[in-house]
Design a protein around this motif. Sequence first.
Motif, PDB file in Angstrom:
ATOM      1  N   MET A 147       0.829  -1.203   0.000  1.00  0.00           N
ATOM      2  CA  MET A 147       0.000   0.000   0.000  1.00  0.00           C
ATOM      3  C   MET A 147       0.867   1.257   0.000  1.00  0.00           C
ATOM      4  N   SER A 184       2.295   1.780  -3.398  1.00  0.00           N
ATOM      5  CA  SER A 184       1.318   2.265  -4.370  1.00  0.00           C
ATOM      6  C   SER A 184       0.980   3.726  -4.111  1.00  0.00           C
ATOM      7  N   LEU A 185       0.815   4.063  -2.846  1.00  0.00           N
ATOM      8  CA  LEU A 185       0.475   5.456  -2.539  1.00  0.00           C
ATOM      9  C   LEU A 185       1.616   6.382  -2.918  1.00  0.00           C
ATOM     10  N   LYS A 217       3.640   5.969  -5.365  1.00  0.00           N
ATOM     11  CA  LYS A 217       3.551   6.118  -6.825  1.00  0.00           C
ATOM     12  C   LYS A 217       2.481   7.144  -7.197  1.00  0.00           C
ATOM     13  N   ILE A 218       1.316   7.045  -6.555  1.00  0.00           N
ATOM     14  CA  ILE A 218       0.260   8.020  -6.846  1.00  0.00           C
ATOM     15  C   ILE A 218       0.757   9.419  -6.510  1.00  0.00           C
ATOM     16  N   HIS A 256       2.898  11.014  -9.129  1.00  0.00           N
ATOM     17  CA  HIS A 256       2.221  11.365 -10.369  1.00  0.00           C
ATOM     18  C   HIS A 256       1.234  12.509 -10.193  1.00  0.00           C
ATOM     19  N   LEU A 257       0.950  12.852  -8.946  1.00  0.00           N
ATOM     20  CA  LEU A 257       0.078  14.008  -8.739  1.00  0.00           C
ATOM     21  C   LEU A 257       0.810  15.287  -9.124  1.00  0.00           C
ATOM     22  N   PHE A 277      -7.495   9.518  -7.495  1.00  0.00           N
ATOM     23  CA  PHE A 277      -6.208  10.124  -7.864  1.00  0.00           C
ATOM     24  C   PHE A 277      -5.342   9.216  -8.739  1.00  0.00           C
ATOM     25  N   ASP A 318      -3.473   9.159 -13.626  1.00  0.00           N
ATOM     26  CA  ASP A 318      -2.228   9.145 -14.397  1.00  0.00           C
ATOM     27  C   ASP A 318      -1.487   7.828 -14.289  1.00  0.00           C
ATOM     28  N   ILE A 319      -1.995   6.926 -13.514  1.00  0.00           N
ATOM     29  CA  ILE A 319      -1.246   5.710 -13.255  1.00  0.00           C
ATOM     30  C   ILE A 319      -2.223   4.542 -13.162  1.00  0.00           C
ATOM     31  N   ILE A 330      -1.972   0.639 -11.631  1.00  0.00           N
ATOM     32  CA  ILE A 330      -2.069   0.093 -10.272  1.00  0.00           C
ATOM     33  C   ILE A 330      -3.454   0.261  -9.669  1.00  0.00           C
ATOM     34  N   LEU A 368      -5.095  -2.786  -7.966  1.00  0.00           N
ATOM     35  CA  LEU A 368      -4.448  -3.141  -6.718  1.00  0.00           C
ATOM     36  C   LEU A 368      -5.186  -2.600  -5.512  1.00  0.00           C
ATOM     37  N   PHE A 369      -5.665  -1.357  -5.622  1.00  0.00           N
ATOM     38  CA  PHE A 369      -6.282  -0.743  -4.461  1.00  0.00           C
ATOM     39  C   PHE A 369      -7.542  -1.470  -4.028  1.00  0.00           C
ATOM     40  N   LEU A 422      -6.164  -4.419  -2.103  1.00  0.00           N
ATOM     41  CA  LEU A 422      -5.448  -4.068  -0.884  1.00  0.00           C
ATOM     42  C   LEU A 422      -6.392  -3.585   0.206  1.00  0.00           C
TER      43      LEU A 422
END
Lengths: 584, 584
Positions: free
Chosen positions: A17, A20-21, A23-24, A27-28, B230, B233-234, B237, B240-241, B244
């Motif tokens: 998690m 993944s967060l 990564k987000i 990209h923000l 959010f 752009d990605i 993944i 996955l959320f 998860l």
Amino acid sequence: LDYQHVQVPFEITLWIMLASLAKIGFHLYNKLPSVVPESCLLIFIGLIMGGIIYGLNDRSPPVMDSDIFFLYLLPPIVLDAGYFMPSRPFFENIGTILLYAVVGTIWNVFGIGFSLYGICQVRAFRLQDVSLLHNLLFGSLIAAVDPVAVLAVFEEIHVNEKLHILVFGESLLNDAVTVVLYKLFRSFCEMPTIKSMDVFAGVGKFFVVGLGGVLVGLSFGFTAAFTTRFTKDIRVIEPLFVFLYSYLSYLTAEMFHLSGIVAIIACAMGMKRYVEANISLKSHTTVKYFMKMWSSVSDTLIFIFLGVSTIGENHEWNWPYICFTVIFCLVWRALGVLVLTFFVNRFHVNTITSKDQFIIAYGGLRGAICFSLVFLLPEFHRKKLFIAATTVVILFTVFVQGMTIRPLVDLLAVKRKRESAPTVGEQIHIRFLDHLLAGIEDISGHWGQYYWKDKLEYFNSKYLQKILLREYDQPKSSIVLLYEKLERKHAIELAEAGQLGHGPAHPSLLGPGFLCSSDRTVRTDQKLEDAQNPDVLDNMQEILARNLYRIRRTGPAYNRHTLPGESEPSEHAQEILILRHKSL
Amino acid sequence: LDYQHVQVPFEITLWIMLASLAKIGFHLYNKLPSVVPESCLLIFIGLIMGGIIYGLNDRSPPVMDSDIFFLYLLPPIVLDAGYFMPSRPFFENIGTILLYAVVGTIWNVFGIGFSLYGICQVRAFRLQDVSLLHNLLFGSLIAAVDPVAVLAVFEEIHVNEKLHILVFGESLLNDAVTVVLYKLFRSFCEMPTIKSMDVFAGVGKFFVVGLGGVLVGLSFGFTAAFTTRFTKDIRVIEPLFVFLYSYLSYLTAEMFHLSGIVAIIACAMGMKRYVEANISLKSHTTVKYFMKMWSSVSDTLIFIFLGVSTIGENHEWNWPYICFTVIFCLVWRALGVLVLTFFVNRFHVNTITSKDQFIIAYGGLRGAICFSLVFLLPEFHRKKLFIAATTVVILFTVFVQGMTIRPLVDLLAVKRKRESAPTVGEQIHIRFLDHLLAGIEDISGHWGQYYWKDKLEYFNSKYLQKILLREYDQPKSSIVLLYEKLERKHAIELAEAGQLGHGPAHPSLLGPGFLCSSDRTVRTDQKLEDAQNPDVLDNMQEILARNLYRIRRTGPAYNRHTLPGESEPSEHAQEILILRHKSL
């Protein structure tokens, strides 16, 4: 509160998690990833987290476990790399790639090992207790270019396809060499005396490890393809087989001390074509999506863990040794590329330019593989020095080289990847030339690349396809498949634009518009495989004129193993005769 | 050969592979699954494998580890069940389901527990050493209907939706009751004396465990929905959320001794609607596919392990106890259903027929949850007797009831699921009646089902959607989304049939043909949510007349985090004004 009970899955889930967060988060802010490569940002996050853990607990944070890395984090990335490998440029440059991967890596290992041994002889540095064998062992783990690091950086800078495949292919295939040399030197370290016999056995092992990996991979790949022949009634578990068989190939290879990376790549490249033809469109989307997702997460976790593991007290700092390691890594790689390319260019018309050579040398990033290997070293009194040197080399290559390579590519005006994919017309001409060259090679008695490719293609269509494909004889030419695919894509676009009903009725078989992504190039390539076969061409004309004739598949009513919408409501097979081109 | 190193992942992969191949095997012979439920076949394979292991090693094969079952195998199945739960019938029958799940389960626990205690008093059976508390503890684990077993059987027999949701909903929601009673009796067994205080605390715990599970689930679900805002752009993944967050909700609930099953269902049902709207079409396909795949594999593994674990020497055979357990399980369930349904029918217009009651009682299958719970019992001298009794009950229900339920459903002519989904016209009328009834309830001051539903819908569109959806104000009415979806589906079908260009240009908004599967019913339902809102209706007319106006999204060029084909080649946002209906 019963934390003990759920600890393992809970912590794993939380790490994923976090990755993944993160990564987000990157990209923000759109500007950040364009300046700093993601890998650097992730290592940075890792460093901060390591610092926090260190500060709170007052002891070194846990280092990345080598087993976890090799068994769980590395395979998804390599599988993704192998599955999406552009096969044409890869096989066109296989000789050069192998030269870099095998000879280049050996060159680097011995170069770095011997020159570091030289440094150790300088009394002022107080390193006389590091033996030649230990230096060579260190050289064998620090010499290997890391596929994960290379992928992370090179996919963001879009150099031309040949350059990309040279660096990336090398980083993947050098695994066999690294495995052999690392294990060889490690066992030499533990042996009392070394016989010349052992050295010869080591050389022989190269071929066993590399070719054994390929064999294991291919056999699992073909089994996977064969299995998907029978999944027609149970579409929902199709994607599973792709993952299970490739993972098994990796584990089996590791079990027999072969190169797992080579095995999984061979497996992925071997099965891709047949599996794609056998499984449903939705299954294929799932396979592609999950592969990308998994590799993306693995990659993120690896860089975060790298950062976390850097913090701590397991380093022994020795300025000269560490500095000279970095310098030798750079120098020997540059020399190796120069010398090897000199020979490569003598035998090729399409030479590697000096700019390309510079990028190849500069793109030799080190990463998590070195890091895991150095922790796997047997305990000896200078292990912490090696760990420190490895960490510095990794951080130097990822941060300094990784961040400067993009400006350098811009500055040198290195040839970029062409933005638009080749049109179908170009594709057909390329394919045509392939056949022509195969014929010329055959007549002239020169068994070159094209000759072998042709033979392989013949073998494939004559035997392999019959065994591995479910509907072998249904689509007579694969251009029909391409046509179907373009029609479908076109239809979706029309529907999305709301123009269904009066849009241009021709799918743009002739225009470049619909072939846009780099991946499709390769697949189109495959689809056009036998387009030049004369009777297939005849057939094709006829088929395209009559348009597609297709028997609808019927599925059972609602059932646990199928997704809704996958099965047609009609109970009986209905034939649909297509009249479109007639009406035109 | 270095097997030790890869043992754990290798064996896990092999087990999954075995399960998948077994599934393929069954489906190759089409006749087999139509006679014998898959669960029986899988247990049978497990029995054979267990026999082989027992024969070769001469000791009991390993039993299924309860931790593995509860932490890794159960969550995917429950997640799948919750995510694909038809929400309308579920909420329409929530009162009845809760009555069966809570009161029915308590009834069964005490009924079975006390009557088995009565059997234990018979001297001839030599069971006097089994105390009342132990009998109640056994009753608490054997009373619970198992969602995995119920799902496996009921999804193959296609009874009507209400009947299905009653049995299935009960099997899911009784988890809270089972958890509380099981833990209560287990702690009572270890306590020296039981105070009346403890009993009251037990009753209070019901609400904590159940409602706490719902709360944990919903909070994770909404966080998941919020996170997917959010991920534009990605995309890669995104799926996955979903996994998860729902897994975290399960683990968190388990950690706090709440009901994990209830939590994960609440999470899945809470997030579904928002996540679906936020993520891309391909991500959604991946989510659905992977959920089905995972639950399918988990389910297969559970039944195989059940079979394997049955073989061995951990059974104590006592004919009277075991036979009476089976009989009491059947009798008390039948009585419970009769009594509860009597009360339910008094308060409902749409009553539960006696045929339905019979199927509800008969469909009370037991499965792996009982089996895992009995192995989790604290050691005491009669544990093996309980294990034997549980195994027999499971095998009896799965084999005898599971195999005869389909012929019985045919024989009794139980109302089946309607084959075709309701048309859009029907949907609109259902929705219209909902609003009407909500209005009537509001005026009459009766706060019933429709009133609350209306309020919830208002709250949802007023607050939740604004927070959780990315493009909240872009699609003004969700009927536009449905329209887009139908257009797209229609276009694909046309393209596949090759009729693109001169097919009928109207997607069959009016015809039933395109709404075919049971799942779509519910989703259409959702899409039509606010179709009756007067200004939305006005708007809709206008939107459909002008047709869709859509700004194309632009993506970056090739990049590691996106799949090829997902991003458009054009660099600039292009607006496409649609002229289709004009041209008609």
